[in-house]
Design an enzyme around this catalytic site. Structure first.
Site, PDB file in Angstrom:
ATOM      1  N   HIS A  98      40.699  48.731  42.632  1.00 51.89           N
ATOM      2  CA  HIS A  98      40.315  47.322  42.682  1.00 51.89           C
ATOM      3  C   HIS A  98      41.312  46.469  41.921  1.00 51.89           C
ATOM      4  O   HIS A  98      42.019  46.935  41.039  1.00 51.89           O
ATOM      5  CB  HIS A  98      38.900  47.115  42.126  1.00 51.89           C
ATOM      6  CG  HIS A  98      38.722  47.491  40.694  1.00 51.89           C
ATOM      7  ND1 HIS A  98      38.672  48.801  40.263  1.00 51.89           N
ATOM      8  CD2 HIS A  98      38.570  46.729  39.592  1.00 51.89           C
ATOM      9  CE1 HIS A  98      38.496  48.825  38.954  1.00 51.89           C
ATOM     10  NE2 HIS A  98      38.437  47.576  38.514  1.00 51.89           N
ATOM     11  N   HIS A 100      41.670  42.604  39.987  1.00 52.18           N
ATOM     12  CA  HIS A 100      40.975  41.458  39.408  1.00 52.18           C
ATOM     13  C   HIS A 100      41.787  40.197  39.679  1.00 52.18           C
ATOM     14  O   HIS A 100      43.007  40.195  39.501  1.00 52.18           O
ATOM     15  CB  HIS A 100      40.871  41.596  37.882  1.00 52.18           C
ATOM     16  CG  HIS A 100      40.048  42.742  37.428  1.00 52.18           C
ATOM     17  ND1 HIS A 100      38.736  42.605  37.028  1.00 52.18           N
ATOM     18  CD2 HIS A 100      40.345  44.062  37.297  1.00 52.18           C
ATOM     19  CE1 HIS A 100      38.271  43.778  36.663  1.00 52.18           C
ATOM     20  NE2 HIS A 100      39.227  44.688  36.827  1.00 52.18           N
TER      21      HIS A 100
END
Length: 135
Positions: A98, A100
């Site tokens: 992932h 951010h």
């Protein structure tokens, strides 16, 4: 063990989704560093950057750009950070790839990510040579 992000992809855990396609999903972070802090994930549960095939790296990058552009247009931050951690030593907590996106405003008091250091030209050359031997 199935990651919390896989559970979000499956619809088992609610999320404030911002964007979704066949390979990626973006949603607001439930523990945001700033207003509008979003995550972009690869839908397949792979732990880090080096585990992703090239087409998935590209898909996450394109979704990151799309969502960052929407955040900038909607929230008008002074800037934003794009952060991606690999491994516990780098601060990774959820081992499902992932990225951010953290909106930033002047004086927001969020910490800088690092303090700049210095290296001699000889030391820089030596490090470059070590890395180039593996490219």
């Amino acid at each position: 063990m199935i990651s919390v992000f896989t559970r979000i992809v499956r619809g088992e855990i609610p999320a404030f989704k911002l964007y979704e396609d066949d390979l990626t999903l973006s949603f607001l972070d439930i523990n945001p560093a700033a207003r509008g802090h979003a995550l972009v994930i690869a839908k397949p549960e792979l732990p880090g950057l080096l585990d992703l095939p090239p087409e998935l790296v590209s898909a996450v990058a394109l979704t990151t750009q799309r969502v960052a552009r929407a955040i900038v247009e909607a929230l008008k931050p002074d800037g934003f950070n794009v952060i991606q951690n690999n491994g516990a030593a780098a601060g990774q907590v959820v081992f499902h790839y992932h990225v951010h996106i953290i909106p930033r405003w002047e004086g927001d008091r969020l910490v800088k990510l690092w303090r700049s250091g210095t290296m001699s030209m000889d030391d820089l050359r030596a490090v470059a040579d070590e890395i180039l031997a593996h490219i």
